[in-house]
Design an enzyme around this catalytic site. Sequence first.
Site, PDB file in Angstrom:
ATOM      1  N   THR A 202       1.330  -1.312   0.101  1.00  0.00           N
ATOM      2  CA  THR A 202      -0.160  -0.258   0.109  1.00  0.00           C
ATOM      3  C   THR A 202       1.017   0.742   0.192  1.00  0.00           C
ATOM      4  O   THR A 202       0.485   2.646  -0.733  1.00  0.00           O
ATOM      5  CB  THR A 202      -1.205   0.052   0.855  1.00  0.00           C
ATOM      6  OG1 THR A 202      -2.254  -0.843   0.747  1.00  0.00           O
ATOM      7  CG2 THR A 202      -1.515   0.985   1.098  1.00  0.00           C
TER       8      THR A 202
ATOM      9  N   GLU B  83       1.112   4.024  -3.109  1.00  0.00           N
ATOM     10  CA  GLU B  83       0.862   5.239  -2.751  1.00  0.00           C
ATOM     11  C   GLU B  83       2.273   6.683  -3.115  1.00  0.00           C
ATOM     12  O   GLU B  83       1.840   7.186  -3.390  1.00  0.00           O
ATOM     13  CB  GLU B  83       0.327   5.369  -0.926  1.00  0.00           C
ATOM     14  CG  GLU B  83      -1.059   5.411  -1.070  1.00  0.00           C
ATOM     15  CD  GLU B  83      -1.663   5.826  -1.962  1.00  0.00           C
ATOM     16  OE1 GLU B  83      -1.905   6.671  -2.355  1.00  0.00           O
ATOM     17  OE2 GLU B  83      -3.159   4.814  -2.174  1.00  0.00           O
TER      18      GLU B  83
ATOM     19  N   ASP C  78      -1.575   5.902 -18.868  1.00  0.00           N
ATOM     20  CA  ASP C  78      -0.829   5.913 -17.542  1.00  0.00           C
ATOM     21  C   ASP C  78       0.056   7.351 -18.312  1.00  0.00           C
ATOM     22  O   ASP C  78       0.965   7.524 -16.860  1.00  0.00           O
ATOM     23  CB  ASP C  78      -0.387   5.155 -16.652  1.00  0.00           C
ATOM     24  CG  ASP C  78       0.086   4.379 -17.372  1.00  0.00           C
ATOM     25  OD1 ASP C  78       0.665   4.381 -18.923  1.00  0.00           O
ATOM     26  OD2 ASP C  78       0.996   3.369 -17.232  1.00  0.00           O
TER      27      ASP C  78
ATOM     28  N   VAL D 186       3.183   7.029 -19.863  1.00  0.00           N
ATOM     29  CA  VAL D 186       4.041   5.998 -19.670  1.00  0.00           C
ATOM     30  C   VAL D 186       4.178   4.561 -20.965  1.00  0.00           C
ATOM     31  O   VAL D 186       3.228   4.370 -21.236  1.00  0.00           O
ATOM     32  CB  VAL D 186       4.207   4.793 -18.159  1.00  0.00           C
ATOM     33  CG1 VAL D 186       5.245   4.039 -18.694  1.00  0.00           C
ATOM     34  CG2 VAL D 186       4.409   6.563 -17.319  1.00  0.00           C
TER      35      VAL D 186
END
Length: 333
Positions: A238, A242, A261, A263
């Site tokens: 997580t 984040e 995205d 990318v």
Amino acid sequence: MYMKKLLFGALMLSFMSACTSDNISNQNEEPDNLTAVPVGSALQRGCASEEVRKIALQKSSELRQKYSELESNTEKFENDLKLGKVLSDGTVEIPVVVNVLYRTSTENISDSRIAEQIAVLNADYGGTNSDASKIPTAFQGIKAGDVKVRFRLANTVRKSTTKTSWSTNDAMKKASSGGIDATSPSNYLNIWVIGNMGQTLGYATFPESSGLWNDGVVIAAPYFGKTGASSPFNQGRTATHEVGHYLNLRHIWGDANCGNDLVSDTPTQTSANYGKPTYPLYNTCSGVQRSVMFMNYMDYVDDAAMFMFSAGQKTRMQSVVASSGARSGLRIY
């Protein structure tokens, strides 16, 4: 290479468009809300980050300007890197302040668990995570390996509270509302570890918020670190996810059906993936069928199923911690 390019202006328009998601009803909420959604007897990762980010950008012309500059600088960095104008100046080490708000002894996570989470971040961003060996052969050539970003615990701040639950309104980031004020957010990555947030795992701000009072990452105690954390989010990923947002990574599917995205080397996919998929997992976008990179840290799979960044994501993160980047103040020389 999987090419995914949209005009920057089109993306800005999408951010400024009306937010109609049923998941977002409170326009006072702040960026990136990562939630665990119950499906049957299992929990699935879910995130309203881009929708909440849209709201923040709609509300602030200053943030919109910073966002525009951020993406322009990122594109310039990527182009300069291709032309050999950007030389590696070594690994950047980011100082971290962990702010622990606790009501019970369980929520008052131990120093060893904090150290454990920092170690997970360093392994995941350094490409030394043990499960990196699971990266499929098809993605070996575009894996990031060492992102050249490290994390060092600078301080831990603890505060007892009587609050039984928290929301994504940033109350935990203000002493005046029972929280802990950020430590010099321009120079430190602040992580707030709090107790109950319902089904919310955590949330983060993006680089256009660099240095603001609410800049940083929030994680619910059950999903922080490994020892004593709640399955299937008990491998410290997580925080990895984040911090990816904090360093300017979007969700891998671009928060839209076959979205972008920003990318170029992450395969376009139809939507988020959950649980523990089996490779190959085929999606079809723009008439092209290929297996998606569901094991990417910026998808929604369980902690044990995510174990890589791509080379393009590495470049995007390096652009914000570079000497001219939005998060250059975090660099330890």
